[in-house]
Write a protein that holds these residues in place. Structure first.
Motif, PDB file in Angstrom:
ATOM      1  N   ARG A  56       0.845  -1.182   0.000  1.00 52.02           N
ATOM      2  CA  ARG A  56       0.000   0.000   0.000  1.00 52.02           C
ATOM      3  C   ARG A  56       0.889   1.244   0.000  1.00 52.02           C
ATOM      4  NH1 ARG A  56      -3.637   2.934   4.464  1.00 52.02           N
ATOM      5  NH2 ARG A  56      -5.421   3.565   3.185  1.00 52.02           N
ATOM      6  N   LEU A  57       0.702   2.065  -1.015  1.00 51.45           N
ATOM      7  CA  LEU A  57       1.435   3.320  -1.116  1.00 51.45           C
ATOM      8  C   LEU A  57       0.577   4.467  -0.588  1.00 51.45           C
ATOM      9  CD1 LEU A  57       2.948   3.013  -4.716  1.00 51.45           C
ATOM     10  CD2 LEU A  57       3.855   2.137  -2.556  1.00 51.45           C
ATOM     11  N   SER A  58       1.244   5.427   0.025  1.00 52.50           N
ATOM     12  CA  SER A  58       0.569   6.635   0.502  1.00 52.50           C
ATOM     13  C   SER A  58       1.309   7.856  -0.022  1.00 52.50           C
ATOM     14  CB  SER A  58       0.552   6.688   2.031  1.00 52.50           C
ATOM     15  OG  SER A  58      -0.120   5.597   2.583  1.00 52.50           O
ATOM     16  N   CYS A  59       0.570   8.932  -0.229  1.00 47.37           N
ATOM     17  CA  CYS A  59       1.164  10.191  -0.665  1.00 47.37           C
ATOM     18  C   CYS A  59       0.395  11.327  -0.025  1.00 47.37           C
ATOM     19  CB  CYS A  59       1.118  10.311  -2.180  1.00 47.37           C
ATOM     20  SG  CYS A  59       1.597  11.935  -2.806  1.00 47.37           S
ATOM     21  N   ALA A  60       1.106  12.124   0.759  1.00 44.75           N
ATOM     22  CA  ALA A  60       0.483  13.252   1.447  1.00 44.75           C
ATOM     23  C   ALA A  60       0.994  14.559   0.870  1.00 44.75           C
ATOM     24  CB  ALA A  60       0.781  13.184   2.938  1.00 44.75           C
ATOM     25  N   ALA A  61       0.067  15.433   0.521  1.00 41.20           N
ATOM     26  CA  ALA A  61       0.428  16.768   0.042  1.00 41.20           C
ATOM     27  C   ALA A  61       0.408  17.735   1.223  1.00 41.20           C
ATOM     28  CB  ALA A  61      -0.567  17.228  -1.019  1.00 41.20           C
ATOM     29  N   SER A  62       1.453  18.536   1.320  1.00 45.27           N
ATOM     30  CA  SER A  62       1.524  19.486   2.431  1.00 45.27           C
ATOM     31  C   SER A  62       1.920  20.861   1.915  1.00 45.27           C
ATOM     32  CB  SER A  62       2.545  18.998   3.467  1.00 45.27           C
ATOM     33  OG  SER A  62       3.841  18.937   2.897  1.00 45.27           O
ATOM     34  N   GLY A  63       1.702  21.863   2.751  1.00 49.52           N
ATOM     35  CA  GLY A  63       1.991  23.239   2.371  1.00 49.52           C
ATOM     36  C   GLY A  63       0.729  24.068   2.426  1.00 49.52           C
ATOM     37  N   ARG A  64       0.807  25.273   1.866  1.00 46.94           N
ATOM     38  CA  ARG A  64      -0.349  26.161   1.877  1.00 46.94           C
ATOM     39  C   ARG A  64      -1.261  25.805   0.698  1.00 46.94           C
ATOM     40  NH1 ARG A  64       1.179  32.051   1.747  1.00 46.94           N
ATOM     41  NH2 ARG A  64      -1.046  32.235   2.240  1.00 46.94           N
ATOM     42  N   ILE A  65      -2.107  24.810   0.936  1.00 43.71           N
ATOM     43  CA  ILE A  65      -2.971  24.277  -0.114  1.00 43.71           C
ATOM     44  C   ILE A  65      -4.385  24.795   0.052  1.00 43.71           C
ATOM     45  CG2 ILE A  65      -3.980  22.168  -1.070  1.00 43.71           C
ATOM     46  CD1 ILE A  65      -1.420  20.712  -0.130  1.00 43.71           C
ATOM     47  N   CYS A  66      -4.903  25.413  -1.005  1.00 43.79           N
ATOM     48  CA  CYS A  66      -6.288  25.871  -0.976  1.00 43.79           C
ATOM     49  C   CYS A  66      -7.235  24.865  -1.607  1.00 43.79           C
ATOM     50  CB  CYS A  66      -6.418  27.236  -1.658  1.00 43.79           C
ATOM     51  SG  CYS A  66      -6.116  28.611  -0.518  1.00 43.79           S
ATOM     52  N   SER A  67      -6.785  24.124  -2.603  1.00 45.66           N
ATOM     53  CA  SER A  67      -7.635  23.091  -3.179  1.00 45.66           C
ATOM     54  C   SER A  67      -6.763  22.051  -3.882  1.00 45.66           C
ATOM     55  CB  SER A  67      -8.646  23.681  -4.160  1.00 45.66           C
ATOM     56  OG  SER A  67      -7.988  24.242  -5.274  1.00 45.66           O
ATOM     57  N   THR A  68      -7.264  20.820  -3.857  1.00 41.69           N
ATOM     58  CA  THR A  68      -6.582  19.713  -4.523  1.00 41.69           C
ATOM     59  C   THR A  68      -7.558  19.067  -5.493  1.00 41.69           C
ATOM     60  OG1 THR A  68      -5.269  19.328  -2.546  1.00 41.69           O
ATOM     61  CG2 THR A  68      -5.284  17.579  -4.183  1.00 41.69           C
ATOM     62  N   ASN A  69      -7.193  18.978  -6.730  1.00 43.06           N
ATOM     63  CA  ASN A  69      -8.075  18.409  -7.745  1.00 43.06           C
ATOM     64  C   ASN A  69      -7.722  16.941  -7.956  1.00 43.06           C
ATOM     65  OD1 ASN A  69      -9.303  21.036  -8.092  1.00 43.06           O
ATOM     66  ND2 ASN A  69      -7.405  21.612  -9.121  1.00 43.06           N
ATOM     67  N   VAL A  70      -7.350  16.571  -9.153  1.00 44.44           N
ATOM     68  CA  VAL A  70      -7.032  15.175  -9.410  1.00 44.44           C
ATOM     69  C   VAL A  70      -5.730  14.805  -8.708  1.00 44.44           C
ATOM     70  CG1 VAL A  70      -5.847  15.683 -11.575  1.00 44.44           C
ATOM     71  CG2 VAL A  70      -6.785  13.414 -11.190  1.00 44.44           C
ATOM     72  N   MET A  71      -5.705  13.603  -8.150  1.00 44.67           N
ATOM     73  CA  MET A  71      -4.497  13.023  -7.553  1.00 44.67           C
ATOM     74  C   MET A  71      -4.301  11.639  -8.163  1.00 44.67           C
ATOM     75  SD  MET A  71      -4.860  14.076  -3.524  1.00 44.67           S
ATOM     76  CE  MET A  71      -3.093  13.997  -3.163  1.00 44.67           C
TER      77      MET A  71
ATOM     78  N   ASN B 261      -9.669  13.526   1.243  1.00 40.14           N
ATOM     79  CA  ASN B 261      -9.586  14.935   0.863  1.00 40.14           C
ATOM     80  C   ASN B 261      -9.238  15.832   2.052  1.00 40.14           C
ATOM     81  OD1 ASN B 261     -10.174  14.445  -1.843  1.00 40.14           O
ATOM     82  ND2 ASN B 261     -12.389  14.586  -1.501  1.00 40.14           N
ATOM     83  N   ALA B 262      -9.705  15.472   3.221  1.00 41.49           N
ATOM     84  CA  ALA B 262      -9.424  16.288   4.400  1.00 41.49           C
ATOM     85  C   ALA B 262      -7.936  16.293   4.732  1.00 41.49           C
ATOM     86  CB  ALA B 262     -10.224  15.774   5.592  1.00 41.49           C
ATOM     87  N   LYS B 263      -7.251  15.211   4.375  1.00 38.21           N
ATOM     88  CA  LYS B 263      -5.815  15.094   4.650  1.00 38.21           C
ATOM     89  C   LYS B 263      -4.959  15.341   3.414  1.00 38.21           C
ATOM     90  CE  LYS B 263      -6.435  11.731   8.390  1.00 38.21           C
ATOM     91  NZ  LYS B 263      -6.092  10.365   8.875  1.00 38.21           N
ATOM     92  N   ASN B 264      -5.580  15.656   2.283  1.00 41.20           N
ATOM     93  CA  ASN B 264      -4.839  15.825   1.027  1.00 41.20           C
ATOM     94  C   ASN B 264      -3.916  14.638   0.772  1.00 41.20           C
ATOM     95  OD1 ASN B 264      -5.901  18.389   0.206  1.00 41.20           O
ATOM     96  ND2 ASN B 264      -4.624  19.358   1.758  1.00 41.20           N
ATOM     97  N   THR B 265      -4.444  13.456   0.960  1.00 39.78           N
ATOM     98  CA  THR B 265      -3.665  12.228   0.850  1.00 39.78           C
ATOM     99  C   THR B 265      -4.321  11.274  -0.133  1.00 39.78           C
ATOM    100  OG1 THR B 265      -2.853  12.460   3.117  1.00 39.78           O
ATOM    101  CG2 THR B 265      -2.736  10.271   2.133  1.00 39.78           C
ATOM    102  N   VAL B 266      -3.489  10.622  -0.926  1.00 40.53           N
ATOM    103  CA  VAL B 266      -3.962   9.620  -1.871  1.00 40.53           C
ATOM    104  C   VAL B 266      -3.237   8.310  -1.577  1.00 40.53           C
ATOM    105  CG1 VAL B 266      -2.264  10.236  -3.661  1.00 40.53           C
ATOM    106  CG2 VAL B 266      -4.413   9.135  -4.312  1.00 40.53           C
ATOM    107  N   TYR B 267      -3.950   7.217  -1.768  1.00 40.81           N
ATOM    108  CA  TYR B 267      -3.418   5.889  -1.483  1.00 40.81           C
ATOM    109  C   TYR B 267      -3.504   5.012  -2.729  1.00 40.81           C
ATOM    110  CZ  TYR B 267      -4.573   7.588   3.199  1.00 40.81           C
ATOM    111  OH  TYR B 267      -4.678   8.353   4.335  1.00 40.81           O
ATOM    112  N   LEU B 268      -2.664   4.002  -2.775  1.00 39.57           N
ATOM    113  CA  LEU B 268      -2.743   3.003  -3.839  1.00 39.57           C
ATOM    114  C   LEU B 268      -2.565   1.635  -3.194  1.00 39.57           C
ATOM    115  CD1 LEU B 268      -3.052   2.618  -6.917  1.00 39.57           C
ATOM    116  CD2 LEU B 268      -0.554   2.428  -7.017  1.00 39.57           C
ATOM    117  N   GLN B 269      -3.642   0.878  -3.143  1.00 32.52           N
ATOM    118  CA  GLN B 269      -3.576  -0.486  -2.642  1.00 32.52           C
ATOM    119  C   GLN B 269      -3.276  -1.397  -3.815  1.00 32.52           C
ATOM    120  OE1 GLN B 269      -3.879  -1.775   0.571  1.00 32.52           O
ATOM    121  NE2 GLN B 269      -3.283  -3.699  -0.412  1.00 32.52           N
ATOM    122  N   MET B 270      -2.167  -2.115  -3.736  1.00 35.66           N
ATOM    123  CA  MET B 270      -1.723  -2.964  -4.837  1.00 35.66           C
ATOM    124  C   MET B 270      -1.762  -4.417  -4.372  1.00 35.66           C
ATOM    125  SD  MET B 270       1.475  -0.695  -6.251  1.00 35.66           S
ATOM    126  CE  MET B 270       2.446  -0.919  -4.767  1.00 35.66           C
ATOM    127  N   ASN B 271      -2.634  -5.187  -5.002  1.00 33.29           N
ATOM    128  CA  ASN B 271      -2.775  -6.615  -4.676  1.00 33.29           C
ATOM    129  C   ASN B 271      -2.337  -7.453  -5.857  1.00 33.29           C
ATOM    130  OD1 ASN B 271      -3.915  -5.891  -2.171  1.00 33.29           O
ATOM    131  ND2 ASN B 271      -5.984  -5.871  -3.041  1.00 33.29           N
TER     132      ASN B 271
END
Length: 121
Positions: free
Chosen positions: A19-34, A73-83
Motif C-alpha cells: 500500500r502506497l501513501s502520498c500526502a500533500a503538504s503546504g499552503r494548499i487551498c484546493s486539490t483536484n485530481v491526484m 480529501n481532508a488530509k490531502n492524501t492519496v493511497y494506492l492499494q496494490m494486490n
C-alpha cells in the motif's frame, strides 16, 4: 511551497500486496485530481491510476482489478492499494497532484520524489 511525500514502497514476492501513501503538504487551498504513475528502467513514465476529488477513478488496463486508488480529501492524501503484484509491476512509483496553492490563482501539477516497488518472482 507544496510538497508531496510518498511512502510504502518496498520488496515483495509475486502475488503479494503493498500500500502506497502520498500526502500533500503546504499552503494548499484546493486539490483536484491526484494519482499515481510509474516508471520502469528504460521505459517511459506511465499512468497507473488517478482519482478526481469527487471520486471518479481511472486505471491503466494492466492494473484493473488488482490495484485500488483512494483518497482522503481532508488530509490531502492519496493511497494506492496494490494486490496480486506481478514482477512486471516493478518500477519507481510517483505521486502526482493538481493543486492550487493559496498564494496562487492557478492550479498546477506537483510530483513526489518516487518510491521503489520491486516484485520478485
Amino acid at each position: 511551497q507544496v510538497q508531496l511525500v510518498e511512502s510504502g514502497g518496498g520488496l515483495v514476492q509475486a502475488g503479494g500486496s503493498l500500500r502506497l501513501s502520498c500526502a500533500a503538504s503546504g499552503r494548499i487551498c484546493s486539490t483536484n485530481v491526484m494519482g499515481w504513475y510509474r516508471q520502469a528502467p528504460g521505459k517511459q513514465r506511465e499512468l497507473v491510476a488517478t482519482m478526481q476529488r469527487a471520486g471518479n477513478t481511472n486505471y491503466a488496463d494492466s492494473v484493473k482489478g488488482r490495484f485500488t486508488i483512494s483518497r482522503d480529501n481532508a488530509k490531502n492524501t492519496v493511497y494506492l492499494q496494490m494486490n496480486r503484484l506481478e514482477p512486471e509491476d516493478t518500477a519507481a512509483y510517483y505521486c502526482n497532484a493538481n493543486v492550487r496553492p493559496c498564494y496562487s490563482t492557478a492550479p498546477r501539477d506537483y510530483w513526489g520524489q518516487g518510491t521503489q516497488v520491486t516484485v520478485s518472482s
